[in-house]
Scaffold this motif. Sequence first.
Motif, PDB file in Angstrom:
ATOM      1  N   ALA A   7       0.886  -1.129   0.146  1.00  0.00           N
ATOM      2  CA  ALA A   7      -0.124   0.061  -0.024  1.00  0.00           C
ATOM      3  C   ALA A   7       0.860   1.263   0.047  1.00  0.00           C
ATOM      4  N   ASP A   8       1.967   1.132   0.564  1.00  0.00           N
ATOM      5  CA  ASP A   8       2.902   2.497   0.751  1.00  0.00           C
ATOM      6  C   ASP A   8       3.442   2.607  -0.874  1.00  0.00           C
ATOM      7  N   VAL A   9       3.851   1.626  -1.272  1.00  0.00           N
ATOM      8  CA  VAL A   9       4.254   1.876  -2.870  1.00  0.00           C
ATOM      9  C   VAL A   9       3.143   2.463  -3.608  1.00  0.00           C
ATOM     10  N   VAL A  10       1.940   1.926  -3.631  1.00  0.00           N
ATOM     11  CA  VAL A  10       0.882   2.194  -4.579  1.00  0.00           C
ATOM     12  C   VAL A  10       0.473   3.858  -3.948  1.00  0.00           C
ATOM     13  N   ALA A  11       0.563   4.358  -2.813  1.00  0.00           N
ATOM     14  CA  ALA A  11       0.421   5.747  -2.540  1.00  0.00           C
ATOM     15  C   ALA A  11       1.432   6.565  -3.096  1.00  0.00           C
ATOM     16  N   ALA A  12       2.635   6.031  -2.551  1.00  0.00           N
ATOM     17  CA  ALA A  12       3.560   6.732  -3.144  1.00  0.00           C
ATOM     18  C   ALA A  12       3.671   7.140  -4.917  1.00  0.00           C
ATOM     19  N   VAL A  13       3.314   6.218  -5.563  1.00  0.00           N
ATOM     20  CA  VAL A  13       3.540   6.172  -6.774  1.00  0.00           C
ATOM     21  C   VAL A  13       2.183   7.069  -7.361  1.00  0.00           C
ATOM     22  N   CYS A  14       0.908   7.059  -6.755  1.00  0.00           N
ATOM     23  CA  CYS A  14      -0.415   7.747  -7.077  1.00  0.00           C
ATOM     24  C   CYS A  14       0.057   9.266  -6.684  1.00  0.00           C
ATOM     25  N   ARG A  15       0.818   9.582  -5.555  1.00  0.00           N
ATOM     26  CA  ARG A  15       0.849  10.890  -5.103  1.00  0.00           C
ATOM     27  C   ARG A  15       2.025  11.390  -6.236  1.00  0.00           C
ATOM     28  N   HIS A  16       2.847  10.755  -6.463  1.00  0.00           N
ATOM     29  CA  HIS A  16       3.754  11.253  -7.543  1.00  0.00           C
ATOM     30  C   HIS A  16       3.115  11.520  -8.709  1.00  0.00           C
ATOM     31  N   MET A  17       2.430  10.764  -9.613  1.00  0.00           N
ATOM     32  CA  MET A  17       1.682  10.948 -10.416  1.00  0.00           C
ATOM     33  C   MET A  17       0.667  12.163 -10.459  1.00  0.00           C
ATOM     34  N   ASN A  18      -0.026  12.156  -9.370  1.00  0.00           N
ATOM     35  CA  ASN A  18      -0.919  13.366  -9.276  1.00  0.00           C
ATOM     36  C   ASN A  18      -0.251  14.701  -8.856  1.00  0.00           C
ATOM     37  N   ASP A  19       0.658  14.638  -8.344  1.00  0.00           N
ATOM     38  CA  ASP A  19       1.502  15.728  -7.878  1.00  0.00           C
ATOM     39  C   ASP A  19       2.524  16.346  -9.107  1.00  0.00           C
ATOM     40  N   ASP A  20       3.010  15.563  -9.725  1.00  0.00           N
ATOM     41  CA  ASP A  20       3.941  15.930 -10.720  1.00  0.00           C
ATOM     42  C   ASP A  20       3.586  15.489 -12.144  1.00  0.00           C
ATOM     43  N   HIS A  21       2.931  14.597 -12.513  1.00  0.00           N
ATOM     44  CA  HIS A  21       2.402  14.230 -13.644  1.00  0.00           C
ATOM     45  C   HIS A  21       0.895  13.921 -13.941  1.00  0.00           C
ATOM     46  N   ALA A  22       0.200  15.020 -13.628  1.00  0.00           N
ATOM     47  CA  ALA A  22      -1.079  14.953 -14.017  1.00  0.00           C
ATOM     48  C   ALA A  22      -1.579  15.243 -15.233  1.00  0.00           C
ATOM     49  N   ALA A  23      -0.924  15.884 -16.102  1.00  0.00           N
ATOM     50  CA  ALA A  23      -1.044  16.031 -17.437  1.00  0.00           C
ATOM     51  C   ALA A  23      -0.585  14.958 -18.316  1.00  0.00           C
ATOM     52  N   ASP A  24       0.258  14.242 -17.896  1.00  0.00           N
ATOM     53  CA  ASP A  24       0.677  12.909 -18.316  1.00  0.00           C
ATOM     54  C   ASP A  24      -0.539  11.686 -18.205  1.00  0.00           C
ATOM     55  N   SER A  25      -0.999  11.874 -16.933  1.00  0.00           N
ATOM     56  CA  SER A  25      -2.085  10.915 -16.690  1.00  0.00           C
ATOM     57  C   SER A  25      -3.278  11.062 -17.560  1.00  0.00           C
ATOM     58  N   LEU A  26      -3.694  12.486 -17.706  1.00  0.00           N
ATOM     59  CA  LEU A  26      -4.597  12.839 -18.638  1.00  0.00           C
ATOM     60  C   LEU A  26      -4.417  12.397 -19.933  1.00  0.00           C
TER      61      LEU A  26
END
Length: 101
Positions: A7-26
Amino acid sequence: MSAPFGADVVAAVCRHMNDDHAADSLLICRALGGHPAAIRARATGLDDGGMEFAVTVDDVEVPVRVPFAQRLTERAQIRQEVVRMYREACRRLGLPPRAAG
């Protein structure tokens, strides 16, 4: 979903994607997730077979799962696969990917 990553890895990856790569996710959700009209995307989870997002389309948030090209077994593979998905999304959308850095 399989749970090879804690869960810690999943949370860290999601946080990183949402904080630093939101446009990439879109871009990933528009091109690979089947929601070309999405206006927002946020990472919500992942497992060895894919990544989960919540995308906003027509003011409604819907879940989206984008499968990985192969099953992942190690944390280091997550970054490689997300970069691959981003580049594939850019290719499909006819956009130049930004330089790695």
